[in-house]
Design a protein around this motif. Structure first.
Motif, PDB file in Angstrom:
ATOM      1  N   ALA A  70      10.493   6.228 -10.324  1.00 55.09           N
ATOM      2  CA  ALA A  70       9.696   7.391 -10.724  1.00 55.09           C
ATOM      3  C   ALA A  70       8.246   7.185 -10.312  1.00 55.09           C
ATOM      4  N   LYS A  71       7.593   8.270  -9.889  1.00 61.68           N
ATOM      5  CA  LYS A  71       6.171   8.184  -9.565  1.00 61.68           C
ATOM      6  C   LYS A  71       5.378   8.018 -10.855  1.00 61.68           C
ATOM      7  N   VAL A  72       4.526   7.000 -10.876  1.00 61.97           N
ATOM      8  CA  VAL A  72       3.680   6.772 -12.048  1.00 61.97           C
ATOM      9  C   VAL A  72       2.203   6.870 -11.685  1.00 61.97           C
ATOM     10  N   SER A  73       1.911   7.076 -10.402  1.00 59.42           N
ATOM     11  CA  SER A  73       0.539   7.277  -9.967  1.00 59.42           C
ATOM     12  C   SER A  73       0.573   7.967  -8.619  1.00 59.42           C
ATOM     13  N   GLN A  74      -0.258   8.990  -8.456  1.00 57.98           N
ATOM     14  CA  GLN A  74      -0.327   9.682  -7.176  1.00 57.98           C
ATOM     15  C   GLN A  74      -1.645  10.438  -7.094  1.00 57.98           C
ATOM     16  N   GLY A  75      -1.939  10.978  -5.935  1.00 53.40           N
ATOM     17  CA  GLY A  75      -3.173  11.723  -5.763  1.00 53.40           C
ATOM     18  C   GLY A  75      -4.231  10.876  -5.080  1.00 53.40           C
ATOM     19  N   GLY A  76      -5.301  11.527  -4.672  1.00 48.54           N
ATOM     20  CA  GLY A  76      -6.359  10.827  -3.964  1.00 48.54           C
ATOM     21  C   GLY A  76      -5.859  10.336  -2.617  1.00 48.54           C
ATOM     22  N   ALA A  77      -6.414   9.219  -2.169  1.00 40.07           N
ATOM     23  CA  ALA A  77      -6.030   8.654  -0.872  1.00 40.07           C
ATOM     24  C   ALA A  77      -4.990   7.561  -1.004  1.00 40.07           C
ATOM     25  N   GLY A  78      -4.460   7.365  -2.208  1.00 44.34           N
ATOM     26  CA  GLY A  78      -3.448   6.337  -2.405  1.00 44.34           C
ATOM     27  C   GLY A  78      -4.060   5.013  -2.806  1.00 44.34           C
ATOM     28  N   HIS A 135      -1.934   0.309 -17.541  1.00 46.50           N
ATOM     29  CA  HIS A 135      -1.514   1.700 -17.747  1.00 46.50           C
ATOM     30  C   HIS A 135      -2.500   2.428 -18.654  1.00 46.50           C
ATOM     31  N   ARG A 136      -2.554   3.731 -18.491  1.00 38.66           N
ATOM     32  CA  ARG A 136      -3.286   4.580 -19.424  1.00 38.66           C
ATOM     33  C   ARG A 136      -2.308   5.022 -20.506  1.00 38.66           C
ATOM     34  N   GLY A 137      -2.676   4.831 -21.755  1.00 39.47           N
ATOM     35  CA  GLY A 137      -1.768   5.127 -22.846  1.00 39.47           C
ATOM     36  C   GLY A 137      -0.982   3.888 -23.245  1.00 39.47           C
ATOM     37  N   THR A 138       0.063   4.100 -24.045  1.00 37.67           N
ATOM     38  CA  THR A 138       0.834   2.964 -24.559  1.00 37.67           C
ATOM     39  C   THR A 138       2.141   2.749 -23.815  1.00 37.67           C
ATOM     40  N   GLY A 139       2.490   3.641 -22.903  1.00 42.66           N
ATOM     41  CA  GLY A 139       3.714   3.470 -22.126  1.00 42.66           C
ATOM     42  C   GLY A 139       3.399   2.971 -20.722  1.00 42.66           C
ATOM     43  N   THR A 140       4.367   3.178 -19.825  1.00 41.51           N
ATOM     44  CA  THR A 140       4.186   2.728 -18.438  1.00 41.51           C
ATOM     45  C   THR A 140       4.196   3.896 -17.451  1.00 41.51           C
ATOM     46  N   ALA A 141       4.026   5.115 -17.958  1.00 36.52           N
ATOM     47  CA  ALA A 141       4.153   6.300 -17.107  1.00 36.52           C
ATOM     48  C   ALA A 141       2.876   6.659 -16.367  1.00 36.52           C
ATOM     49  N   ALA A 142       1.740   6.057 -16.752  1.00 40.58           N
ATOM     50  CA  ALA A 142       0.466   6.380 -16.101  1.00 40.58           C
ATOM     51  C   ALA A 142      -0.151   5.092 -15.570  1.00 40.58           C
ATOM     52  N   HIS A 143       0.209   4.757 -14.350  1.00 48.09           N
ATOM     53  CA  HIS A 143      -0.194   3.496 -13.726  1.00 48.09           C
ATOM     54  C   HIS A 143      -1.646   3.562 -13.259  1.00 48.09           C
ATOM     55  N   HIS A 167       0.859  -1.177   0.000  1.00 51.70           N
ATOM     56  CA  HIS A 167       0.000   0.000   0.000  1.00 51.70           C
ATOM     57  C   HIS A 167       0.898   1.230   0.000  1.00 51.70           C
ATOM     58  N   GLY A 168       0.298   2.382  -0.284  1.00 47.57           N
ATOM     59  CA  GLY A 168       1.086   3.610  -0.306  1.00 47.57           C
ATOM     60  C   GLY A 168       0.269   4.787  -0.754  1.00 47.57           C
ATOM     61  N   THR A 169       0.872   5.947  -0.659  1.00 41.75           N
ATOM     62  CA  THR A 169       0.207   7.179  -1.089  1.00 41.75           C
ATOM     63  C   THR A 169       0.466   7.473  -2.558  1.00 41.75           C
ATOM     64  N   ALA A 170       1.429   6.786  -3.148  1.00 42.12           N
ATOM     65  CA  ALA A 170       1.737   6.904  -4.578  1.00 42.12           C
ATOM     66  C   ALA A 170       2.275   5.551  -5.041  1.00 42.12           C
ATOM     67  N   TYR A 171       2.358   5.386  -6.370  1.00 45.83           N
ATOM     68  CA  TYR A 171       2.932   4.159  -6.936  1.00 45.83           C
ATOM     69  C   TYR A 171       4.143   4.554  -7.775  1.00 45.83           C
ATOM     70  N   HIS A 172       5.225   3.780  -7.618  1.00 48.10           N
ATOM     71  CA  HIS A 172       6.473   4.085  -8.303  1.00 48.10           C
ATOM     72  C   HIS A 172       6.894   2.925  -9.201  1.00 48.10           C
ATOM     73  N   HIS A 173       7.555   3.273 -10.277  1.00 46.62           N
ATOM     74  CA  HIS A 173       8.196   2.273 -11.131  1.00 46.62           C
ATOM     75  C   HIS A 173       9.576   2.784 -11.517  1.00 46.62           C
TER      76      HIS A 173
END
Length: 669
Positions: free
Chosen positions: A406-414, A615-623, A397-403
């Motif tokens: 690098a942060k690839v997801s953040q915001g909200g309640a985690g 992921h959103r999109g074709t890369g891995t930057a938006a988890h 669990h966490g407040t953001a997700y990293h790959h």
């Protein structure tokens, strides 16, 4: 025992529970049933359930097999000299959510009971059940994944409530109802319990019997459980309120729920609170009389409220310097770290302090012999028995997700998803320092290499002195190409050096430093160490050492983040990709928002895949999410400025490397 003790999150009332008739438009919540056919309004019978027709069933499966634990580990590897391994066991009865609206693959909130002291546990009971909703409650698949990764069995709950909590004798009668098939008497409800456990991938059921019935019905219960136990490996634990010892006599007889003559009825029995030393002695005699192991008898400790006698009671079961006399059952173990969900910023700190207080003591050091807690009774166990072994210190669990740092997801309640939880350090936390050096170890959630957390080491090094931390107990055969890779943020001071610590089977407490080398100068540095010199040896401990050269002019304060430790033979390669990503169903949950049921096809070879990432999109930057399963429920996808949205799912290797390509699909808004 009530299923929602004071201070825990009570299950939702029946009026807000998921409507099973809503099909794929509803979230695929964890199911719950009554035995049937006597049903409260709006409730379902397990007799009507089938994985083949349940559209939610695939989302609730555990896909991580129960891992074996290392055997014949040296006693010196136990953190606490009082602890014993291979004797008394520990069962935790814990509530991860309420009975209803229980998300199958984690939640969009980091404030979740992300239990991680698995090294002290043998059985986790997924505590649930409400009279007017469901009595038969299988566990979340993601919780089972984490438990199995650490060698812990998981049981679902079968709750027969007291009359005052809505209990109904007819429900027990439904449970024991027989059906004759080709001349053979069967028990349809226990057949379904076996079917559900096998399909969802968990190990057994906890029978919480508190409804008053009669001798005929209770004989039926014993017969139904003995029938189920004889035809499968699915396990059962028996609990009956007010039974404070194992006895074979009188109106409180309960030994025949463990063993009825030649029939194994249950695998263990939970003894209700109120037992004492004499009750243990009598229970041991009864267990031996029916030729059952006294360790199959679990003595309950209530954790809902502060019970000052609990430490002394635990010592009666697990005496110092003598064989354990039974096993321990912890009722409502989640309440040791219960807290309000506000303020958000303080939640993680409170959770990990409270959990450590209970499991390893107020010093947060399991070797502290002054603490009469779990680590002082039970020796640590490990499932790290084969290479490769990789940890990112991801707590699930966490407040953001990293790959890859690098942060690839953040915001909200985690987020929280225990399917993604790594095997966390066996020893939390055993440190040693020389001179004036200082070291404190913890999990950090403000940064990570992969996932939501990493290992944090803080303190100061004095010139020519060192600081060490023991991390993992292992049982690993090293080879000529075995190497260690560590990803870490470390001081740039040239006087600082970073080493791994290893101990080998012949000298399990002799921690040998192995230099870690890197050419990186900033950020997340990649360190490596060649372990070929130890080929043929058995690695039994792994840790880290920090050192400051004697020529340093002053002390060095440090704040080190460790995001990966990987023991492996050869090099890692990208895993093969999945194919056929499909939106099985889309549900509008707002004017510009959808929930999606997704599925894909795994590659032919999955041995190098730890999980899949969306992921959103074709890369891995938006988890968007991750699971080891091949289906995923995405509870929220916002339209934004899109007219179409591309989604990609990639395979994620054991070291966090994504497949070079992924399966894609497009959603048209």
């Amino acid at each position: 025992m009530t299923t929602h003790p004071p201070g825990s999150e009570a299950p939702r009332p029946a009026s807000t529970l998921v409507d099973r008739a809503s099909g794929k438009d509803a979230p695929p919540y964890v199911p719950y049933w009554h035995p049937g056919p006597t049903l409260p309004t709006g409730c379902a019978s397990i007799l009507k359930w089938s994985a083949a027709t349940d559209v939610n069933a695939p989302f609730n499966r555990s896909v991580v097999a129960l891992r074996p634990r290392a055997k014949d580990q040296a006693p010196e590897l136990r953190a606490n000299s009082r602890a014993r391994a291979g004797e008394g066991r520990v069962m935790s009865c814990a509530q991860f959510w309420g009975t209803g609206q229980n998300w199958p693959q984690g939640v969009s909130d980091h404030r979740y009971y992300a239990f991680s002291h698995w090294q002290y546990l043998d059985v986790l009971v997924f505590w649930a059940g409400v009279a007017d909703a469901g009595l038969i409650c299988p566990p979340n698949g993601h919780v089972t994944d984490a438990a199995h990764r650490n060698g812990v069995k998981v049981y679902g709950s079968v709750f027969f409530p007291p009359t005052g909590d809505g209990g109904n004798k007819a429900w027990v009668e439904d449970f024991v109802r027989t059906k004759t098939v080709n001349g053979t008497v069967t028990y349809p409800v226990t057949d379904k319990l076996i079917e559900a456990a096998r399909y969802f991938g968990f190990d057994g059921w906890f029978i919480n019997y508190e409804t008053p019935t009669d001798a005929v019905t209770e004989a039926g219960l014993r017969a139904a459980l003995a029938y189920a136990r004889a035809k499968s490996t699915v396990e059962f634990t028996w609990y009956e309120g007010g039974r404070r010892e194992l006895t074979g006599a009188g109106d409180r007889r309960n030994d025949f729920y463990l063993q009825d003559g030649s029939k194994r009825v249950c695998d263990s029995v939970f003894i209700d609170y109120g037992w004492d030393n004499a009750a243990i002695t009598r229970s041991i005699a009864t267990a031996k009389k029916i030729t059952r192991d006294p360790l199959d008898v679990y003595y309950g400790l209530e954790l809902v409220r502060d019970v000052p006698e609990n430490p002394a009671l635990a010592r009666l079961v697990c005496p110092v310097g003598a064989s354990h006399r039974g096993s321990l059952a912890l009722y409502a173990a989640h309440t040791v770290s219960n807290q309000p969900k506000e303020p958000k910023d303080a939640w993680l700190g409170h959770f990990y302090r409270a959990e450590a207080d209970f499991w390893t003591g107020p010093c947060h050091n399991p070797s502290d012999t002054g603490w009469p807690g779990i680590a002082a009774h039970i020796g640590e166990r490990t499932t790290i028995t084969s290479l490769p072994f990789v940890t990112h210190f991801n707590a699930g669990h966490g407040t953001a997700y990293h790959h890859a740092g690098a942060k690839v997801s953040q915001g909200g309640a985690g987020w929280a998803n225990l399917s993604l939880q790594d095997i966390l350090p066996t020893y939390r936390w055993i440190t040693c320092c020389t001179g004036n050096s200082r070291l404190a170890a913890s999990l950090a959630f403000d940064d990570a290499w992969e996932g939501g957390s990493c290992l944090r080491l803080t303190g100061a090094l004095a010139p020519r002195y060192e600081a060490c931390v023991r991390l993992y107990q292992t049982q690993l055969a090293l080879a000529t190409d075995t190497q260690l890779t560590v990803r870490a943020q470390t001081p740039s001071d040239a006087k600082f050096s970073f080493c791994a610590l290893i101990a080998l089977g012949g000298e399990p407490t002799d921690l040998v430093p192995v230099k870690l080398s890197t050419t990186d100068t900033s950020g997340w540095k990649t360190y490596t160490a060649d372990l070929s010199a130890y080929s043929g040896k058995n690695l039994v401990q792994l840790g880290l050492k920090l050192h400051l050269d004697r020529s340093a002019p002053t002390d060095l304060a440090y704040d080190i983040k460790v995001g990966q430790m990987a023991l492996h033979n050869g090099t890692f390669t990208a895993p093969p990709p999945p194919t056929g990503l499909t939106i099985d169903h889309a549900t509008a949950t707002g004017s510009d928002r959808k929930a999606l049921r997704l599925r894909w096809t795994p590659p032919a070879e999955t041995g190098a895949i730890r999980h899949y990432a969306l992921h959103r999109g074709t890369g891995t930057a938006a988890h968007l999410g991750a699971t080891p399963n091949t289906v995923y429920y995405l509870d929220r996808l916002d339209k934004g400025s899109d007219t179409t949205t591309t989604l990609t799912v990639t395979s994620v290797g054991l070291d966090g490397t994504h497949s070079t390509t992924g399966a894609t699909t497009t959603l048209t808004w």
